[in-house]
Design a protein around this motif. Structure first.
Motif, PDB file in Angstrom:
ATOM      1  N   GLN A 187      -8.538  -3.535  -2.265  1.00 48.58           N
ATOM      2  CA  GLN A 187      -9.456  -2.895  -3.207  1.00 48.58           C
ATOM      3  C   GLN A 187      -9.043  -1.460  -3.497  1.00 48.58           C
ATOM      4  O   GLN A 187      -9.206  -0.984  -4.621  1.00 48.58           O
ATOM      5  CB  GLN A 187     -10.879  -2.888  -2.642  1.00 48.58           C
ATOM      6  N   VAL A 188      -8.506  -0.785  -2.502  1.00 49.06           N
ATOM      7  CA  VAL A 188      -8.098   0.611  -2.675  1.00 49.06           C
ATOM      8  C   VAL A 188      -6.991   0.718  -3.715  1.00 49.06           C
ATOM      9  O   VAL A 188      -6.970   1.657  -4.509  1.00 49.06           O
ATOM     10  CB  VAL A 188      -7.642   1.212  -1.329  1.00 49.06           C
ATOM     11  N   VAL A 189      -6.071  -0.261  -3.729  1.00 49.65           N
ATOM     12  CA  VAL A 189      -4.906  -0.170  -4.620  1.00 49.65           C
ATOM     13  C   VAL A 189      -4.984  -1.131  -5.805  1.00 49.65           C
ATOM     14  O   VAL A 189      -3.971  -1.424  -6.430  1.00 49.65           O
ATOM     15  CB  VAL A 189      -3.596  -0.384  -3.830  1.00 49.65           C
ATOM     16  N   LYS A 243       4.716  13.923 -26.334  1.00 53.41           N
ATOM     17  CA  LYS A 243       5.295  14.470 -25.108  1.00 53.41           C
ATOM     18  C   LYS A 243       6.262  13.474 -24.495  1.00 53.41           C
ATOM     19  O   LYS A 243       6.053  12.275 -24.572  1.00 53.41           O
ATOM     20  CB  LYS A 243       4.193  14.776 -24.081  1.00 53.41           C
ATOM     21  N   THR A 244       7.320  13.998 -23.885  1.00 46.47           N
ATOM     22  CA  THR A 244       8.258  13.116 -23.193  1.00 46.47           C
ATOM     23  C   THR A 244       8.186  13.298 -21.689  1.00 46.47           C
ATOM     24  O   THR A 244       8.333  12.347 -20.947  1.00 46.47           O
ATOM     25  CB  THR A 244       9.702  13.385 -23.658  1.00 46.47           C
ATOM     26  N   GLU A 245       7.936  14.520 -21.226  1.00 43.73           N
ATOM     27  CA  GLU A 245       7.848  14.733 -19.783  1.00 43.73           C
ATOM     28  C   GLU A 245       6.464  14.327 -19.287  1.00 43.73           C
ATOM     29  O   GLU A 245       5.472  14.448 -19.993  1.00 43.73           O
ATOM     30  CB  GLU A 245       8.162  16.176 -19.397  1.00 43.73           C
ATOM     31  N   THR A 246       6.435  13.817 -18.052  1.00 42.95           N
ATOM     32  CA  THR A 246       5.184  13.298 -17.504  1.00 42.95           C
ATOM     33  C   THR A 246       4.399  14.341 -16.737  1.00 42.95           C
ATOM     34  O   THR A 246       3.254  14.101 -16.390  1.00 42.95           O
ATOM     35  CB  THR A 246       5.473  12.116 -16.550  1.00 42.95           C
ATOM     36  N   GLY A 247       4.989  15.472 -16.438  1.00 39.21           N
ATOM     37  CA  GLY A 247       4.308  16.473 -15.627  1.00 39.21           C
ATOM     38  C   GLY A 247       4.612  16.242 -14.165  1.00 39.21           C
ATOM     39  O   GLY A 247       5.570  15.561 -13.804  1.00 39.21           O
ATOM     40  N   LYS A 248       3.754  16.795 -13.294  1.00 36.65           N
ATOM     41  CA  LYS A 248       4.013  16.639 -11.874  1.00 36.65           C
ATOM     42  C   LYS A 248       3.595  15.261 -11.386  1.00 36.65           C
ATOM     43  O   LYS A 248       2.729  14.607 -11.972  1.00 36.65           O
ATOM     44  CB  LYS A 248       3.330  17.738 -11.071  1.00 36.65           C
ATOM     45  N   LYS A 249       4.208  14.833 -10.312  1.00 36.58           N
ATOM     46  CA  LYS A 249       3.978  13.509  -9.756  1.00 36.58           C
ATOM     47  C   LYS A 249       2.572  13.430  -9.156  1.00 36.58           C
ATOM     48  O   LYS A 249       2.174  14.319  -8.413  1.00 36.58           O
ATOM     49  CB  LYS A 249       5.026  13.242  -8.680  1.00 36.58           C
ATOM     50  N   PRO A 250       1.815  12.368  -9.452  1.00 34.54           N
ATOM     51  CA  PRO A 250       0.467  12.272  -8.892  1.00 34.54           C
ATOM     52  C   PRO A 250       0.496  11.943  -7.404  1.00 34.54           C
ATOM     53  O   PRO A 250       1.422  11.300  -6.912  1.00 34.54           O
ATOM     54  CB  PRO A 250      -0.166  11.120  -9.687  1.00 34.54           C
ATOM     55  N   VAL A 251      -0.523  12.405  -6.695  1.00 38.44           N
ATOM     56  CA  VAL A 251      -0.647  12.148  -5.259  1.00 38.44           C
ATOM     57  C   VAL A 251      -1.491  10.891  -5.104  1.00 38.44           C
ATOM     58  O   VAL A 251      -2.681  10.897  -5.407  1.00 38.44           O
ATOM     59  CB  VAL A 251      -1.321  13.332  -4.543  1.00 38.44           C
ATOM     60  N   VAL A 252      -0.876   9.791  -4.662  1.00 36.80           N
ATOM     61  CA  VAL A 252      -1.586   8.527  -4.512  1.00 36.80           C
ATOM     62  C   VAL A 252      -1.222   7.859  -3.189  1.00 36.80           C
ATOM     63  O   VAL A 252      -0.261   8.256  -2.529  1.00 36.80           O
ATOM     64  CB  VAL A 252      -1.276   7.541  -5.668  1.00 36.80           C
ATOM     65  N   VAL A 253      -2.006   6.844  -2.844  1.00 40.04           N
ATOM     66  CA  VAL A 253      -1.752   6.039  -1.653  1.00 40.04           C
ATOM     67  C   VAL A 253      -0.581   5.107  -1.947  1.00 40.04           C
ATOM     68  O   VAL A 253      -0.492   4.532  -3.036  1.00 40.04           O
ATOM     69  CB  VAL A 253      -3.005   5.211  -1.300  1.00 40.04           C
ATOM     70  N   LYS A 254       0.322   4.954  -1.002  1.00 40.18           N
ATOM     71  CA  LYS A 254       1.456   4.046  -1.157  1.00 40.18           C
ATOM     72  C   LYS A 254       1.118   2.724  -0.476  1.00 40.18           C
ATOM     73  O   LYS A 254       0.435   2.713   0.547  1.00 40.18           O
ATOM     74  CB  LYS A 254       2.713   4.627  -0.509  1.00 40.18           C
ATOM     75  N   TYR A 255       1.601   1.614  -1.036  1.00 37.13           N
ATOM     76  CA  TYR A 255       1.306   0.311  -0.462  1.00 37.13           C
ATOM     77  C   TYR A 255       2.493  -0.613  -0.619  1.00 37.13           C
ATOM     78  O   TYR A 255       3.425  -0.325  -1.365  1.00 37.13           O
ATOM     79  CB  TYR A 255       0.060  -0.291  -1.113  1.00 37.13           C
ATOM     80  N   GLY A 256       2.460  -1.713   0.120  1.00 41.14           N
ATOM     81  CA  GLY A 256       3.549  -2.669   0.107  1.00 41.14           C
ATOM     82  C   GLY A 256       4.378  -2.532   1.368  1.00 41.14           C
ATOM     83  O   GLY A 256       4.689  -1.426   1.801  1.00 41.14           O
ATOM     84  N   LEU A 257       4.695  -3.653   1.951  1.00 39.00           N
ATOM     85  CA  LEU A 257       5.369  -3.668   3.245  1.00 39.00           C
ATOM     86  C   LEU A 257       6.718  -2.955   3.212  1.00 39.00           C
ATOM     87  O   LEU A 257       6.988  -2.090   4.055  1.00 39.00           O
ATOM     88  CB  LEU A 257       5.551  -5.128   3.667  1.00 39.00           C
ATOM     89  N   ASN A 258       7.554  -3.298   2.248  1.00 40.05           N
ATOM     90  CA  ASN A 258       8.889  -2.688   2.185  1.00 40.05           C
ATOM     91  C   ASN A 258       8.814  -1.196   1.875  1.00 40.05           C
ATOM     92  O   ASN A 258       9.541  -0.394   2.463  1.00 40.05           O
ATOM     93  CB  ASN A 258       9.743  -3.386   1.126  1.00 40.05           C
ATOM     94  N   LYS A 307     -10.168   6.466  -1.168  1.00 34.60           N
ATOM     95  CA  LYS A 307     -10.748   6.267  -2.506  1.00 34.60           C
ATOM     96  C   LYS A 307     -10.350   7.395  -3.451  1.00 34.60           C
ATOM     97  O   LYS A 307     -10.180   7.181  -4.650  1.00 34.60           O
ATOM     98  CB  LYS A 307     -12.267   6.176  -2.401  1.00 34.60           C
ATOM     99  N   LYS A 308     -10.174   8.608  -2.909  1.00 37.84           N
ATOM    100  CA  LYS A 308      -9.786   9.751  -3.745  1.00 37.84           C
ATOM    101  C   LYS A 308      -8.352   9.631  -4.249  1.00 37.84           C
ATOM    102  O   LYS A 308      -7.978  10.264  -5.229  1.00 37.84           O
ATOM    103  CB  LYS A 308      -9.913  11.054  -2.951  1.00 37.84           C
ATOM    104  N   TYR A 309      -7.538   8.831  -3.559  1.00 32.87           N
ATOM    105  CA  TYR A 309      -6.115   8.746  -3.889  1.00 32.87           C
ATOM    106  C   TYR A 309      -5.715   7.363  -4.385  1.00 32.87           C
ATOM    107  O   TYR A 309      -4.590   6.919  -4.158  1.00 32.87           O
ATOM    108  CB  TYR A 309      -5.281   9.168  -2.677  1.00 32.87           C
ATOM    109  N   LYS A 310      -6.634   6.685  -5.063  1.00 32.34           N
ATOM    110  CA  LYS A 310      -6.319   5.377  -5.640  1.00 32.34           C
ATOM    111  C   LYS A 310      -5.249   5.530  -6.711  1.00 32.34           C
ATOM    112  O   LYS A 310      -5.288   6.484  -7.489  1.00 32.34           O
ATOM    113  CB  LYS A 310      -7.561   4.780  -6.311  1.00 32.34           C
ATOM    114  N   PRO A 311      -4.314   4.598  -6.770  1.00 31.91           N
ATOM    115  CA  PRO A 311      -3.351   4.640  -7.887  1.00 31.91           C
ATOM    116  C   PRO A 311      -4.051   4.242  -9.181  1.00 31.91           C
ATOM    117  O   PRO A 311      -5.108   3.611  -9.155  1.00 31.91           O
ATOM    118  CB  PRO A 311      -2.293   3.614  -7.488  1.00 31.91           C
ATOM    119  N   SER A 361     -14.921   7.237   6.945  1.00 39.75           N
ATOM    120  CA  SER A 361     -14.277   8.469   6.487  1.00 39.75           C
ATOM    121  C   SER A 361     -12.865   8.189   5.972  1.00 39.75           C
ATOM    122  O   SER A 361     -12.412   8.821   5.013  1.00 39.75           O
ATOM    123  CB  SER A 361     -14.267   9.523   7.583  1.00 39.75           C
ATOM    124  N   LEU A 362     -12.169   7.226   6.584  1.00 40.90           N
ATOM    125  CA  LEU A 362     -10.830   6.852   6.119  1.00 40.90           C
ATOM    126  C   LEU A 362     -10.892   6.286   4.704  1.00 40.90           C
ATOM    127  O   LEU A 362     -10.129   6.701   3.826  1.00 40.90           O
ATOM    128  CB  LEU A 362     -10.216   5.811   7.061  1.00 40.90           C
TER     129      LEU A 362
END
Length: 151
Positions: free
Chosen positions: A102-104, A36-51, A14-18, A8-9
């Motif tokens: 694989q997710v990212v 267009k110059t503006e990107t619109g609203k920020k996408p909802v994605v999984v964050k990764y990377g230790l820092n 998988k729904k929030y892959k970058p 389930s995790l």
């Protein structure tokens, strides 16, 4: 993490892959073509990377932290459960940094974190968080005693 919870995790993740680099190139090309110059609203994605994940935990922006079990050297992530407990953020340990990668769209990823989800997935995230809290955050003293050898 047990198999059903892990399934389930990963369905949720998988729904929030970058976006991949090809998708980004296509998106930027279409934006350039339309002018267009503006990107619109920020996408909802999984964050990764230790820092990055560490910074999100310290700012209390992370809602769920996923740590790989086979990180080498282990010192890279051995302190992260303690930080998550201190900041009261649920964390879990899953098998395989390659599965997280694989997710990212990378070869491997040591840690991932979910910062926010869409309204339709709130219930699924809350179920995962409840399960993870009982298995990891709340059982810390019990796990520490059996692994450390002390009494």
């Amino acid at each position: 993490l047990d198999k059903s919870t892990a399934t389930s995790l990963f369905k949720l993740l998988k729904k929030y892959k970058p976006e991949t680099s090809a998708e980004k190139k296509e998106r930027l090309q279409s934006m350039a073509d339309s002018g267009k110059t503006e990107t619109g609203k920020k996408p909802v994605v999984v964050k990764y990377g230790l820092n990055h994940v560490t910074a999100l935990i310290e700012k209390k922006k992370a809602q769920l932290v996923i740590i790989a079990h086979d990180v080498d050297p282990i010192e890279l992530v051995v302190w992260m459960p303690a930080l998550c407990r201190k900041m009261n953020i649920p964390y879990c340990i899953v098998k395989g940094k390659a599965r997280l990668g694989q997710v990212v769209h990378k070869k491997t990823a040591a840690v991932l974190c979910v910062t926010n989800v869409k309204a339709e997935d709130k219930n699924a995230l809350n179920n995962l968080v409840a399960s993870v809290k009982t298995n990891y955050n709340d059982r810390f003293d019990e796990i520490r005693r059996t692994r450390g050898g002390g009494k």
